[in-house]
Design a protein around this motif. Structure first.
Motif, PDB file in Angstrom:
ATOM      1  N   LEU A  86       0.785  -1.264   0.049  1.00 51.68           N
ATOM      2  CA  LEU A  86       0.060   0.092  -0.053  1.00 51.68           C
ATOM      3  C   LEU A  86       0.890   1.145   0.022  1.00 51.68           C
ATOM      4  O   LEU A  86       1.882   1.315   0.495  1.00 51.68           O
ATOM      5  N   ALA A  87       0.414   2.039  -0.844  1.00 52.04           N
ATOM      6  CA  ALA A  87       1.144   3.635  -0.852  1.00 52.04           C
ATOM      7  C   ALA A  87      -0.011   4.538  -0.312  1.00 52.04           C
ATOM      8  O   ALA A  87      -0.923   4.693  -0.591  1.00 52.04           O
ATOM      9  N   THR A  88       0.803   5.377   0.499  1.00 46.59           N
ATOM     10  CA  THR A  88       0.008   6.857   1.106  1.00 46.59           C
ATOM     11  C   THR A  88       0.585   7.952   0.958  1.00 46.59           C
ATOM     12  O   THR A  88       1.856   7.926   0.614  1.00 46.59           O
ATOM     13  N   ALA A  89       0.036   9.173   0.537  1.00 40.16           N
ATOM     14  CA  ALA A  89       0.326  10.456   0.271  1.00 40.16           C
ATOM     15  C   ALA A  89      -0.154  11.114   1.252  1.00 40.16           C
ATOM     16  O   ALA A  89      -1.270  11.329   1.875  1.00 40.16           O
ATOM     17  N   SER A  90       0.680  12.116   1.963  1.00 40.14           N
ATOM     18  CA  SER A  90       0.490  12.958   2.926  1.00 40.14           C
ATOM     19  C   SER A  90       1.035  14.442   2.858  1.00 40.14           C
ATOM     20  O   SER A  90       2.048  14.558   2.168  1.00 40.14           O
ATOM     21  N   LEU A  91       0.007  15.335   3.688  1.00 42.61           N
ATOM     22  CA  LEU A  91       0.581  16.654   3.512  1.00 42.61           C
ATOM     23  C   LEU A  91       1.904  16.729   4.332  1.00 42.61           C
ATOM     24  O   LEU A  91       2.670  17.935   4.435  1.00 42.61           O
ATOM     25  N   ASP A  92       2.525  15.879   4.916  1.00 40.96           N
ATOM     26  CA  ASP A  92       3.936  15.882   5.595  1.00 40.96           C
ATOM     27  C   ASP A  92       4.969  15.683   4.629  1.00 40.96           C
ATOM     28  O   ASP A  92       6.162  15.646   4.968  1.00 40.96           O
ATOM     29  N   LYS A  93       4.651  15.647   3.313  1.00 36.59           N
ATOM     30  CA  LYS A  93       5.698  15.874   2.493  1.00 36.59           C
ATOM     31  C   LYS A  93       6.488  14.331   2.005  1.00 36.59           C
ATOM     32  O   LYS A  93       7.633  14.336   1.800  1.00 36.59           O
ATOM     33  N   THR A  94       5.861  13.396   2.511  1.00 35.58           N
ATOM     34  CA  THR A  94       6.306  12.055   2.291  1.00 35.58           C
ATOM     35  C   THR A  94       5.429  11.019   1.531  1.00 35.58           C
ATOM     36  O   THR A  94       4.055  11.237   1.763  1.00 35.58           O
ATOM     37  N   VAL A  95       5.833   9.991   0.907  1.00 39.21           N
ATOM     38  CA  VAL A  95       4.899   9.070   0.635  1.00 39.21           C
ATOM     39  C   VAL A  95       5.539   7.889   1.332  1.00 39.21           C
ATOM     40  O   VAL A  95       6.726   7.648   1.496  1.00 39.21           O
ATOM     41  N   ARG A  96       4.639   6.979   1.781  1.00 37.83           N
ATOM     42  CA  ARG A  96       5.055   5.854   2.645  1.00 37.83           C
ATOM     43  C   ARG A  96       4.379   4.608   2.044  1.00 37.83           C
ATOM     44  O   ARG A  96       3.511   4.584   1.473  1.00 37.83           O
ATOM     45  N   LEU A  97       5.477   3.613   2.129  1.00 37.64           N
ATOM     46  CA  LEU A  97       4.990   2.282   1.591  1.00 37.64           C
ATOM     47  C   LEU A  97       4.738   1.217   2.836  1.00 37.64           C
ATOM     48  O   LEU A  97       5.673   1.453   3.715  1.00 37.64           O
ATOM     49  N   TRP A  98       3.611   0.635   2.640  1.00 37.26           N
ATOM     50  CA  TRP A  98       3.086  -0.188   3.913  1.00 37.26           C
ATOM     51  C   TRP A  98       2.940  -1.509   3.615  1.00 37.26           C
ATOM     52  O   TRP A  98       2.525  -1.823   2.367  1.00 37.26           O
ATOM     53  N   ASP A  99       3.520  -2.707   4.150  1.00 39.26           N
ATOM     54  CA  ASP A  99       3.377  -4.086   3.924  1.00 39.26           C
ATOM     55  C   ASP A  99       2.308  -4.678   4.825  1.00 39.26           C
ATOM     56  O   ASP A  99       2.453  -4.426   5.967  1.00 39.26           O
ATOM     57  N   ALA A 100       1.212  -5.122   4.240  1.00 36.59           N
ATOM     58  CA  ALA A 100      -0.036  -5.458   4.976  1.00 36.59           C
ATOM     59  C   ALA A 100       0.259  -6.897   5.749  1.00 36.59           C
ATOM     60  O   ALA A 100      -0.309  -7.102   6.851  1.00 36.59           O
TER      61      ALA A 100
END
Length: 320
Positions: A86-100
């Motif tokens: 999963l990829a998430t976009a945030s106002l914190d100026k990062t993209v994070r990838l998560w493993d379910a």
């Protein structure tokens, strides 16, 4: 049984017309999305978290809450083939990838600005993320590194690749959809889609159509091959903020500040069903294998019981 014709689909939703509410967050839900196999749903929120749900036997169960973002999670998307990433976009100026599977963050990618939209390329190799300054950054999804970025001189609202992965689409503030070739990112076409700002764009799973939602309260349905507008849906009274095709490309859901979600039959534009809501709806996602719609409503105007709630529509009514 999954119905095939307009009449049978319409009857189907007259029976399967019930919604379920699932607590997900402490504040407004900004984004919902199913993974590729439909066994998980994720939601991102103003509360800076990402909720992960498992889905089986028509039941949604919370598995985990991902924490790490330091600002609002505005949009998220799953890998098109890997159902665990999963990829998430945030106002914190990062993209994070998560493993379910391991329920943890596997990568944090610093980006130039406050991110508001994200899209994963159909081949799974690239993630595009757009920020408030109309800069789109392309990330190598395997190396988790920035590949390139491009600044646009127009308002960029939502981004998407076509199913062939060779064209990149951007909806704009001038009512146009810009089409770039990929990976060169050279402008190929400008589609004059609407008379007002184009907010959202979505390709149907078969690749035959794409749809555009606009501030003119209309949703247009287009042929993906020749960019011809096939028909429009004009039952909304407020700007079309979110759209989603069903897994078979037969249905299109459209959401707005209207107190309903419109479900249309793509081939004709006729209404199949109107899902009633109690507040505006800005994120929706059809299940990849079923006529089940995930959505989340705004929590303003006194509807605090909707705050942080994810809803599922498409269950058999108790009086049926």
């Amino acid at each position: 049984m999954i119905p095939s014709s307009y009449d049978s689909i319409k009857k189907y939703f007259e029976i399967y017309n019930r919604s379920k509410d699932i607590p997900a967050h402490l504040s407004k839900v900004h984004s919902v999305d199913w993974n590729a196999d439909g066994r998980r749903l994720a939601s991102g929120s103003f509360d800076k978290t990402v909720s992960l749900f498992s889905f089986s036997n028509e039941k949604l169960t919370k598995e985990h809450i991902f924490k790490g973002h330091t600002d609002s999670v505005d949009q998220l998307c799953w890998h098109p083939m890997n159902s665990d990433l999963l990829a998430t976009a945030s106002l914190d100026k990062t993209v994070r990838l998560w493993d379910a599977r391991s329920v943890k963050c596997v990568a944090t990618i610093e980006t130039p600005g406050e991110n508001i939209n994200i899209s994963w390329a159909p081949d799974g190799q690239t993630i595009a993320v757009g920020n408030k300054e109309d800069v789109v950054t392309f990330i190598d999804a395997r190396a988790c590194k920035l590949r390139t970025q491009k600044e646009f001189k127009f308002e960029v609202n939502e981004i998407s690749w076509n199913k062939e992965n060779d064209l990149f689409f951007l909806t704009s503030g001038q009512g146009c959809v810009y089409v770039l070739n990929y990976p060169n990112l050279e402008q190929q076409y400008v589609i004059n889609a609407h008379l007002a700002t184009c907010f959202c764009i979505e390709f149907d799973p078969t690749g035959k159509y794409f749809a555009v939602g606009s501030a003119d309260a209309m949703v247009s349905i287009w042929d993906s091959n020749n960019f011809a507008c096939l028909r429009t849906v004009s039952r909304l009274e407020w700007p079309a903020r979110a759209i989603s095709f069903s897994y078979d490309g037969k249905l299109l859901a459209s959401a707005s500040e209207d107190m309903f979600i419109d479900i249309s039959y793509v081939e004709t534009g006729d209404r199949v069903f109107a899902v009633p809501t109690e507040s505006p709806t800005f994120t929706i996602a059809f299940h990849p294998k079923k006529y089940i719609l995930a959505y989340a409503c705004d929590d303003k105007d006194g509807h605090q019981r909707d705050a942080g709630t994810v809803k599922l529509f498409g269950f058999k009514s108790s009086d049926s």
